[in-house]
Scaffold this motif. Structure first.
Motif, PDB file in Angstrom:
ATOM      1  N   VAL A  31       3.810  -2.129  -7.797  1.00  0.00           N
ATOM      2  CA  VAL A  31       3.835  -1.068  -8.329  1.00  0.00           C
ATOM      3  C   VAL A  31       4.059  -1.562  -9.633  1.00  0.00           C
ATOM      4  N   ALA A  32       4.609  -2.865  -9.780  1.00  0.00           N
ATOM      5  CA  ALA A  32       4.896  -3.410 -11.537  1.00  0.00           C
ATOM      6  C   ALA A  32       3.566  -3.833 -12.012  1.00  0.00           C
ATOM      7  N   GLY A  33       2.656  -4.262 -11.150  1.00  0.00           N
ATOM      8  CA  GLY A  33       1.203  -4.609 -11.468  1.00  0.00           C
ATOM      9  C   GLY A  33       0.405  -3.254 -11.883  1.00  0.00           C
ATOM     10  N   ALA A  34       0.673  -2.298 -10.878  1.00  0.00           N
ATOM     11  CA  ALA A  34      -0.158  -1.114 -11.268  1.00  0.00           C
ATOM     12  C   ALA A  34       0.236  -0.491 -12.272  1.00  0.00           C
ATOM     13  N   ASN A  35       1.527  -0.631 -12.681  1.00  0.00           N
ATOM     14  CA  ASN A  35       1.873   0.017 -13.705  1.00  0.00           C
ATOM     15  C   ASN A  35       1.384  -0.190 -15.010  1.00  0.00           C
ATOM     16  N   HIS A  80       3.199   3.768 -17.585  1.00  0.00           N
ATOM     17  CA  HIS A  80       3.442   4.983 -17.486  1.00  0.00           C
ATOM     18  C   HIS A  80       5.067   5.152 -17.104  1.00  0.00           C
ATOM     19  N   PHE A  81       5.641   4.314 -16.208  1.00  0.00           N
ATOM     20  CA  PHE A  81       6.591   4.301 -15.555  1.00  0.00           C
ATOM     21  C   PHE A  81       7.640   3.301 -16.131  1.00  0.00           C
ATOM     22  N   SER A  82       9.015   3.648 -16.129  1.00  0.00           N
ATOM     23  CA  SER A  82      10.199   2.488 -16.650  1.00  0.00           C
ATOM     24  C   SER A  82      10.398   1.706 -15.425  1.00  0.00           C
ATOM     25  N   PRO A  83      10.954   0.452 -15.800  1.00  0.00           N
ATOM     26  CA  PRO A  83      11.157  -0.256 -14.663  1.00  0.00           C
ATOM     27  C   PRO A  83      11.969   0.282 -13.642  1.00  0.00           C
ATOM     28  N   GLU A  84      13.008   1.108 -14.008  1.00  0.00           N
ATOM     29  CA  GLU A  84      13.926   1.719 -13.155  1.00  0.00           C
ATOM     30  C   GLU A  84      13.128   2.854 -12.247  1.00  0.00           C
ATOM     31  N   GLU A  85      12.156   3.506 -12.999  1.00  0.00           N
ATOM     32  CA  GLU A  85      11.455   4.593 -12.425  1.00  0.00           C
ATOM     33  C   GLU A  85      10.592   3.951 -11.130  1.00  0.00           C
ATOM     34  N   LEU A  86      10.237   2.583 -11.151  1.00  0.00           N
ATOM     35  CA  LEU A  86       9.337   2.096 -10.093  1.00  0.00           C
ATOM     36  C   LEU A  86      10.123   1.625  -8.989  1.00  0.00           C
ATOM     37  N   VAL A  87      11.467   1.566  -9.016  1.00  0.00           N
ATOM     38  CA  VAL A  87      12.205   1.090  -8.037  1.00  0.00           C
ATOM     39  C   VAL A  87      12.050   2.106  -6.609  1.00  0.00           C
ATOM     40  N   SER A 139       8.841  -8.672   1.925  1.00  0.00           N
ATOM     41  CA  SER A 139       8.423  -7.203   1.715  1.00  0.00           C
ATOM     42  C   SER A 139       8.580  -6.794   0.324  1.00  0.00           C
ATOM     43  N   ALA A 140       9.878  -7.007  -0.166  1.00  0.00           N
ATOM     44  CA  ALA A 140      10.168  -6.480  -1.274  1.00  0.00           C
ATOM     45  C   ALA A 140       9.191  -7.024  -2.397  1.00  0.00           C
ATOM     46  N   ALA A 141       8.987  -8.277  -2.460  1.00  0.00           N
ATOM     47  CA  ALA A 141       7.947  -8.778  -3.244  1.00  0.00           C
ATOM     48  C   ALA A 141       6.689  -8.152  -3.478  1.00  0.00           C
ATOM     49  N   SER A 142       6.187  -7.922  -2.208  1.00  0.00           N
ATOM     50  CA  SER A 142       4.696  -7.230  -2.136  1.00  0.00           C
ATOM     51  C   SER A 142       4.730  -5.808  -2.767  1.00  0.00           C
ATOM     52  N   ALA A 143       5.985  -5.097  -2.340  1.00  0.00           N
ATOM     53  CA  ALA A 143       5.989  -3.779  -2.842  1.00  0.00           C
ATOM     54  C   ALA A 143       6.304  -3.881  -4.579  1.00  0.00           C
ATOM     55  N   ALA A 144       7.130  -4.574  -4.771  1.00  0.00           N
ATOM     56  CA  ALA A 144       7.443  -4.500  -6.181  1.00  0.00           C
ATOM     57  C   ALA A 144       6.374  -5.126  -7.264  1.00  0.00           C
ATOM     58  N   GLY A 145       5.707  -6.336  -6.530  1.00  0.00           N
ATOM     59  CA  GLY A 145       4.679  -6.634  -7.338  1.00  0.00           C
ATOM     60  C   GLY A 145       3.500  -5.664  -7.433  1.00  0.00           C
ATOM     61  N   GLY A 166       0.811  -1.168  -0.032  1.00  0.00           N
ATOM     62  CA  GLY A 166      -0.038   0.162  -0.059  1.00  0.00           C
ATOM     63  C   GLY A 166       0.903   1.160   0.098  1.00  0.00           C
ATOM     64  N   VAL A 167       1.843   1.321   0.832  1.00  0.00           N
ATOM     65  CA  VAL A 167       2.935   2.520   0.851  1.00  0.00           C
ATOM     66  C   VAL A 167       3.571   2.726  -0.713  1.00  0.00           C
ATOM     67  N   ALA A 168       3.924   1.631  -1.035  1.00  0.00           N
ATOM     68  CA  ALA A 168       4.705   1.755  -2.420  1.00  0.00           C
ATOM     69  C   ALA A 168       3.679   2.135  -3.393  1.00  0.00           C
TER      70      ALA A 168
END
Length: 312
Positions: free
Chosen positions: A110-114, A120-127, A102-108, A68-70
């Motif tokens: 933002v990548a899914g929402a993207n 809209h964002f590049s992979p690097e911009e999602l980090v 925690s990283a899997a939840s955060a990364a999944g 959620g925070v991500a």
């Protein structure tokens, strides 16, 4: 590059190994086939709603959940306040396991929402968005788990200020074996025991190993990779948190591993091997060592994922 927006998406977010031996807080890798599953959809209500979490007792409130925070950080940057995201999280990685729960939840997230936002964002911009989830989880917005989870393969964090993440070469025949003792080591606690200063001679040795490890990956020089998998700064302090750690390292190398170390903050331990046969021999040795200890454990044998978060 934008594409037609989808209304919903299911993604797989891989587990990761961070602090790859000499690469404390800077080098990580993604596992293949081990990870969380998430479902995201565009919602009618602005903001972020986590509607269900399966497999772990974690907060549904967005501001208290790493995913959620991500997502809140991502939507703030996206700049369209009417946008709403709904999330279902299916945890397959146990929190506190040392393989990037925690990283899997955060990364999944933002990548899914993207994907829903038309990439809209590049992979690097999602980090950086995913790093906000790590800030909530352990107090430090580190990138060595979320970067490989999003980008795949090995990643190197060259700098945090400004953030500069580099995707490294992954040798095709490099495998990873991970044992996860079923004890919890909180990342915040594991960071708390670390020294804040190191001897110059140790720093020099560590820098040499980092450079050699990167060179070994690009040259696909497995013996150079093996010689470089040495941590003289963090591992000696954290090893006390993991049952039979040094016996595990020694005997896994005898079984064919190139080398390894503590995965993240522990308690998981990873070993890299050339080829699947060696990786499975290492798994058998791990089982032989841990079976008599009376500690429950899980063992994973995996290629290194070169795709990161992927649509299911």
């Amino acid at each position: 590059m934008s594409q037609q927006h989808k209304k919903s998406v299911k993604v797989f977010a891989p587990a990761t190994v961070a602090n790859v031996a000499c690469g404390f807080d800077i080098i990580g890798l993604a596992l293949d086939g081990v990870g969380d599953e998430m479902e995201l959809r565009l919602g009618d209500t602005p903001g972020v709603r986590i509607t269900a979490i399966e497999g772990a007792d974690l907060p549904l409130e967005a501001a208290q959940n790493v995913a959620g925070v991500a997502l809140l950080a991502m939507l703030q940057e996206y700049g369209q306040p009417e946008t709403g995201i709904e999330v279902v999280i299916r945890k397959r990685i146990q929190p506190g396991s040392g393989i990037g729960s925690s990283a899997a939840s955060a990364a999944g997230a933002v990548a899914g929402a993207n994907i829903l936002l038309g990439n809209h964002f590049s992979p690097e911009e999602l980090v950086p968005f995913a790093m906000e989830g790590e800030r909530l989880a352990c107090g430090t917005p580190h990138a060595d788990n979320v970067a490989p989870a999003i980008m795949g393969g090995f990643t190197l964090v060259r700098s945090y200020q400004p953030l500069d993440v580099i995707r490294l070469h992954t040798p095709a025949d490099l495998w990873v074996t991970v044992i996860h003792p079923q004890i919890e080591v909180k990342t915040s606690d594991a960071r708390g025991i670390l020294k804040q200063q190191v001897l110059l001679k140790d720093a020099i040795r560590q820098w040499g190993n980092v450079g050699a490890l990167v060179a070994g990956l690009y040259r696909e020089d497995y013996q150079l990779i093996s010689r470089s998998l040495e941590d003289v700064i963090v591992e000696p302090i954290r090893a006390i948190l993991i049952p039979a750690f040094y016996d595990l390292k020694l005997r896994c190398r005898e079984a064919g591993a190139l080398g390894g170390g503590i995965s993240g903050s522990g308690p998981s331990v990873f070993m890299l091997s050339k080829g699947e046969e060696n990786a499975r021999n290492v798994a058998a040795m791990m089982e032989q060592i841990y079976a008599p200890l009376g500690v429950d454990y899980k063992i994973y044998v995996s290629r290194i994922s070169t795709s990161g978060v992927k649509e299911m």
